[in-house]
Design a protein around this motif. Structure first.
Motif, PDB file in Angstrom:
ATOM      1  N   ASP A 233      -0.844  -8.082  -1.809  1.00 23.17           N
ATOM      2  CA  ASP A 233      -1.229  -6.668  -1.708  1.00 23.17           C
ATOM      3  C   ASP A 233       0.004  -5.778  -1.583  1.00 23.17           C
ATOM      4  O   ASP A 233       0.097  -4.717  -2.221  1.00 23.17           O
ATOM      5  CB  ASP A 233      -2.137  -6.448  -0.489  1.00 23.17           C
ATOM      6  N   ASP A 234       0.940  -6.183  -0.736  1.00 25.51           N
ATOM      7  CA  ASP A 234       2.158  -5.400  -0.527  1.00 25.51           C
ATOM      8  C   ASP A 234       2.981  -5.296  -1.821  1.00 25.51           C
ATOM      9  O   ASP A 234       3.548  -4.248  -2.127  1.00 25.51           O
ATOM     10  CB  ASP A 234       3.018  -6.038   0.572  1.00 25.51           C
ATOM     11  N   ILE A 235       3.041  -6.403  -2.555  1.00 24.56           N
ATOM     12  CA  ILE A 235       3.772  -6.404  -3.825  1.00 24.56           C
ATOM     13  C   ILE A 235       3.078  -5.493  -4.833  1.00 24.56           C
ATOM     14  O   ILE A 235       3.725  -4.701  -5.531  1.00 24.56           O
ATOM     15  CB  ILE A 235       3.899  -7.836  -4.368  1.00 24.56           C
ATOM     16  N   LEU A 236       1.751  -5.583  -4.895  1.00 26.06           N
ATOM     17  CA  LEU A 236       0.992  -4.762  -5.838  1.00 26.06           C
ATOM     18  C   LEU A 236       1.097  -3.276  -5.516  1.00 26.06           C
ATOM     19  O   LEU A 236       1.066  -2.433  -6.418  1.00 26.06           O
ATOM     20  CB  LEU A 236      -0.478  -5.187  -5.846  1.00 26.06           C
ATOM     21  N   ASP A 237       1.231  -2.940  -4.243  1.00 21.43           N
ATOM     22  CA  ASP A 237       1.359  -1.532  -3.876  1.00 21.43           C
ATOM     23  C   ASP A 237       2.641  -0.935  -4.442  1.00 21.43           C
ATOM     24  O   ASP A 237       2.721   0.266  -4.683  1.00 21.43           O
ATOM     25  CB  ASP A 237       1.342  -1.368  -2.350  1.00 21.43           C
ATOM     26  N   VAL A 238       3.638  -1.788  -4.672  1.00 22.48           N
ATOM     27  CA  VAL A 238       4.905  -1.339  -5.263  1.00 22.48           C
ATOM     28  C   VAL A 238       4.854  -1.407  -6.784  1.00 22.48           C
ATOM     29  O   VAL A 238       5.256  -0.467  -7.478  1.00 22.48           O
ATOM     30  CB  VAL A 238       6.082  -2.199  -4.744  1.00 22.48           C
ATOM     31  N   SER A 262       9.251  -3.979   1.925  1.00 22.03           N
ATOM     32  CA  SER A 262      10.110  -3.037   2.648  1.00 22.03           C
ATOM     33  C   SER A 262      11.004  -3.745   3.648  1.00 22.03           C
ATOM     34  O   SER A 262      12.126  -3.306   3.908  1.00 22.03           O
ATOM     35  CB  SER A 262       9.256  -1.977   3.363  1.00 22.03           C
ATOM     36  N   LEU A 263      10.539  -4.847   4.209  1.00 23.87           N
ATOM     37  CA  LEU A 263      11.314  -5.558   5.223  1.00 23.87           C
ATOM     38  C   LEU A 263      12.268  -6.580   4.603  1.00 23.87           C
ATOM     39  O   LEU A 263      13.423  -6.703   5.014  1.00 23.87           O
ATOM     40  CB  LEU A 263      10.380  -6.265   6.205  1.00 23.87           C
ATOM     41  N   TYR A 264      11.787  -7.309   3.598  1.00 20.68           N
ATOM     42  CA  TYR A 264      12.570  -8.414   3.049  1.00 20.68           C
ATOM     43  C   TYR A 264      13.147  -8.151   1.662  1.00 20.68           C
ATOM     44  O   TYR A 264      14.014  -8.900   1.200  1.00 20.68           O
ATOM     45  CB  TYR A 264      11.694  -9.675   2.965  1.00 20.68           C
ATOM     46  N   GLY A 265      12.655  -7.108   0.981  1.00 21.98           N
ATOM     47  CA  GLY A 265      13.026  -6.888  -0.414  1.00 21.98           C
ATOM     48  C   GLY A 265      12.037  -7.609  -1.328  1.00 21.98           C
ATOM     49  O   GLY A 265      11.392  -8.591  -0.930  1.00 21.98           O
ATOM     50  N   MET A 266      11.919  -7.150  -2.572  1.00 21.39           N
ATOM     51  CA  MET A 266      10.909  -7.681  -3.475  1.00 21.39           C
ATOM     52  C   MET A 266      11.148  -9.144  -3.834  1.00 21.39           C
ATOM     53  O   MET A 266      10.212  -9.944  -3.891  1.00 21.39           O
ATOM     54  CB  MET A 266      10.854  -6.826  -4.750  1.00 21.39           C
ATOM     55  N   GLU A 267      12.406  -9.529  -4.052  1.00 18.84           N
ATOM     56  CA  GLU A 267      12.692 -10.907  -4.440  1.00 18.84           C
ATOM     57  C   GLU A 267      12.254 -11.893  -3.369  1.00 18.84           C
ATOM     58  O   GLU A 267      11.604 -12.907  -3.659  1.00 18.84           O
ATOM     59  CB  GLU A 267      14.186 -11.073  -4.730  1.00 18.84           C
TER      60      GLU A 267
END
Length: 307
Positions: A233-238, A262-267
């Motif tokens: 969900d967090d990835i999809l929000d971006v 936001s905390l760890y970066g997308m990768e």
């Protein structure tokens, strides 16, 4: 032959929707503005993921096409409707101006936009209380199963579950400190998203005669699915868009929410997602009654979803 996951999801959704359409005709009577608002949100095109979790924690996926008479397994359908009511109430309230303040849900105007804020609040309240009433209507089961089911749903949705997760999420928006962010992120998502997902799996499992021997593994698997669901969900929000998501993308970043990207970066977020897939599959691989296409295929399906 094993049933493909896509067929399992389709069969499960069809079974639930068939029960939903017939049962809610009587359940939401007499018709009022509140029942209209409840049904508007309940029918707003959801994927029925949590009811599907309930059904597949009870049935073997190969049996789903054969189950045409929902009356024979009335209690498990009541449980599936109960979690859908709780989930829908949470979405109605999440979308309110005092919470996430969203105008679109599942590609449609949110409940408070379609009706008004007061009606949306009361519709959410209605669905919350209704879910526990539904569990009280179990048939062909003992009082211990009813008691346990009510407690399972309360743990998932109540003051130490989904509600506390939502409260922690709101509080974190106002906390600029970086201290303890990793543990806070885990706590928020275990409660806000994962707790109701775990309850969904446990509710279906509790109605089986062999529920005790499966409960520990089901619980661990469900927790991992909840984590995976939230990371995705967090990835999809971006990376998602309004057409695919059915809701406004990018709101988490604008609101300053604590998320995996936001905390760890997308990768790293994507790496954590992939690790979660592997862990979830490993949990059920050696359990005979869970080593099937639903439990083995679900993690990858969640990780690859677009909405």
């Amino acid at each position: 032959m094993p049933t493909p996951l896509s067929d399992i999801l389709t069969n499960s959704k069809q079974l639930f929707d068939s029960f939903f359409e017939s049962y809610t005709k009587e359940l939401f009577q007499p018709q009022t503005r509140i029942t209209d608002a409840c049904l508007y949100s309940l029918k707003a095109g959801g994927k029925r993921i949590r009811p599907i979790f309930v059904l597949n924690s009870f049935f073997h996926p190969n049996d789903l096409p054969k189950i045409l008479n929902t009356k024979e397994h009335h209690s498990v359908y009541l449980a599936s409707l109960a979690v859908e009511c709780i989930h829908t109430y949470s979405l109605i309230h999440d979308d309110l101006p005092a919470m996430d303040d969203d105008d679109t849900r599942r590609g449609m105007p949110t409940c408070h936009v379609q009706f008004d804020e007061a009606t949306a609040i009361l519709a959410g309240d209605t669905l919350n209380s209704l879910s526990f009433y539904l569990l009280s209507l179990y048939e062909n089961t003992d009082s211990a199963a009813i008691r346990d089911s009510i407690q399972i749903l309360h743990r998932g949705a109540g003051m130490n579950g989904m509600i506390l997760g939502q409260m922690e999420d709101i509080e974190e928006e106002k906390n600029p400190s970086a201290k303890g962010k990793e543990s806070k992120l885990t706590s928020i998502h275990e409660k806000k998203t994962g707790a109701l997902i775990e309850a969904s799996f446990l509710l279906g499992n509790r109605l089986r005669p062999d529920w005790i021997e499966r409960e520990t593994v089901i619980s661990s698997y469900a927790k991992e699915i909840g984590l995976l669901f939230q990371i995705t969900d967090d990835i999809l929000d971006v990376e998602g868009n309004l057409a695919e998501l059915g809701k406004t993308p990018g709101k988490d970043a604008k609101a300053g929410k604590l998320t995996y990207p936001s905390l760890y970066g997308m990768e790293t977020a994507k790496k954590l997602r992939d690790e979660s897939v592997t862990k979830a599959i490993s949990l059920v691989s050696n359990v005979t009654s869970l080593n099937n296409e639903f439990f083995l295929g679900l993690p990858k399906y969640i990780a690859e979803r677009k909405n």
